[in-house]
Design an enzyme around this catalytic site. Structure first.
Site, PDB file in Angstrom:
ATOM      1  N   LEU A 184       1.054  -1.325   0.132  1.00  0.00           N
ATOM      2  CA  LEU A 184      -0.252   0.151   0.170  1.00  0.00           C
ATOM      3  C   LEU A 184       1.070   1.247   0.048  1.00  0.00           C
ATOM      4  O   LEU A 184       1.539   0.994   0.009  1.00  0.00           O
ATOM      5  CB  LEU A 184      -0.681   0.090   1.132  1.00  0.00           C
ATOM      6  CG  LEU A 184      -2.059  -1.068   1.282  1.00  0.00           C
ATOM      7  CD1 LEU A 184      -2.637  -0.505   3.018  1.00  0.00           C
ATOM      8  CD2 LEU A 184      -3.254  -0.603   0.118  1.00  0.00           C
ATOM      9  N   ASP A 185       0.744   2.581  -0.740  1.00  0.00           N
ATOM     10  CA  ASP A 185       1.445   3.264  -0.340  1.00  0.00           C
ATOM     11  C   ASP A 185       1.353   4.230   0.481  1.00  0.00           C
ATOM     12  O   ASP A 185       0.882   3.770   1.634  1.00  0.00           O
ATOM     13  CB  ASP A 185       0.801   4.283  -1.545  1.00  0.00           C
ATOM     14  CG  ASP A 185       0.667   4.146  -3.162  1.00  0.00           C
ATOM     15  OD1 ASP A 185       2.001   3.505  -3.745  1.00  0.00           O
ATOM     16  OD2 ASP A 185      -0.006   4.709  -4.155  1.00  0.00           O
ATOM     17  N   LYS A 186       2.320   4.814   0.699  1.00  0.00           N
ATOM     18  CA  LYS A 186       2.605   5.006   1.697  1.00  0.00           C
ATOM     19  C   LYS A 186       1.569   5.545   3.098  1.00  0.00           C
ATOM     20  O   LYS A 186       1.116   5.983   3.701  1.00  0.00           O
ATOM     21  CB  LYS A 186       3.709   6.531   2.329  1.00  0.00           C
ATOM     22  CG  LYS A 186       4.137   7.051   3.396  1.00  0.00           C
ATOM     23  CD  LYS A 186       4.993   7.856   3.493  1.00  0.00           C
ATOM     24  CE  LYS A 186       5.819   8.867   4.914  1.00  0.00           C
ATOM     25  NZ  LYS A 186       6.587  10.199   4.607  1.00  0.00           N
TER      26      LYS A 186
END
Length: 309
Positions: A141-143
């Site tokens: 998952l993106d930050k």
């Protein structure tokens, strides 16, 4: 990147009945050569050649065949166990499902050697697995995307879960607050996605280059200039949802890469909005089970505050 070549031994023929097919390549490597386990072959193998030709792991081998393998040994992570709080949705001896907080990086990389989910998992599982444990990050998952994410505690579990992602048997849903309201209340966004040649940190839609990407969406609720959407990605391209919603003309609120300025500066809720994207549910079959389990991450406070407001 280790390379290995050998001639298949005549001893293999002792296991065969007349007319029987040869042992599968993956079984020969795992059981006879003992180089890699079958699960490691799925995750690490870069190429397999039999008598000079590329082959699949299911290909039978026979005495006298020349086998050439090339596989990736991941570089030492030098991970530091860190006592970082995690919100655990499910855990057993083989997998863990986490509700990842916004702002947490999943895996160490340039500029992010500490403070990641992998550092936290290493600390959590270190006492059980010892120094050889490496967190098995199945997907990312993106930050700045919060929500449900699964990781593995052993190589076989990692391969079992990764196969489901590769074969698109995993079902995921996301919640997103976007600018405006799509004309159609439900629809499909289907494009090709490619890295942006002008900015290597971005991706963009292309008519004829890149990888195919498909996202289903449904409008759940609208508030004037903003809408809450339910998203179901059927592919897993980098930044797919963010790129697709920008392409649709309704970028995700607070997106620093693909977003747009807040429409109304009078609406104080959105002056400092962070990325309003949340991985809501994950349906996946766990090791040792026959049917999918569904895990849900509650909407975070930044979403609930918006809905209440």
């Amino acid at each position: 990147m280790p390379d290995y070549s050998c001639t298949v031994k005549d001893g293999l023929s002792e296991e065969l009945q007349p007319g029987a097919p040869g042992l599968r390549l993956d079984r020969y490597v795992a059981e006879e050569l003992k180089l890699l386990t079958r699960s490691q072959l799925k995750t690490k193998l870069l190429s397999a050649r039999l008598n000079g030709k590329p082959v699949k792991l299911s290909r039978p081998v026979k005495p006298g065949d020349l086998l050439e393998l090339s596989w990736a040994e991941p570089p030492p992570l030098n991970l530091i166990p860190e006592d970082i709080p995690l919100t655990i949705l499910y855990e057993d001896e083989r997998v863990v499902v986490i509700d990842k907080a916004q702002g947490m990086v999943v895996h160490p990389g340039a500029g992010n050697r500490t403070g990641t989910m992998a550092n936290a998992l290493l600390f959590r599982h270190y006492s059980l697995a010892g120094a050889g444990f490496r967190p098995g990050i199945v997907h990312r998952l993106d930050k700045d995307t919060s929500g449900v994410i699964i990781a593995a505690y052993d190589d076989e579990a990692l391969a079992f879960l990764a196969d489901q992602f590769k074969e698109r048997r995993v079902k995921k849903t996301y919640g997103a607050i976007v600018l405006g309201t799509p004309r159609e209340k439900a629809g499909i966004i289907e494009t090709r996605i490619v890295r942006d040649s002008r900015d290597r940190k971005r991706f963009t839609v292309s008519p004829d280059r890149g990888k195919p990407a498909l996202t289903r969406y449904r409008v759940i609720r609208s508030w004037g200039a903003y809408s809450l959407l339910l998203l179901q990605p059927r592919t897993g391209r980098t930044h797919q949802l963010r790129v697709h919603l920008r392409h649709l003309g309704h970028p995700i609120l607070g997106d620093p890469i693909y977003g747009a300025p807040v429409i109304s500066t009078q609406d104080k809720r959105f002056l400092h909005a962070t990325l309003m994207l949340h991985a809501r549910t994950l349906a996946i079959t766990l090791p040792g089970q026959d049917t999918p389990s569904i895990f849900k991450a509650p909407l975070p406070e930044r979403f609930r505050e918006f809905i209440r407001g």
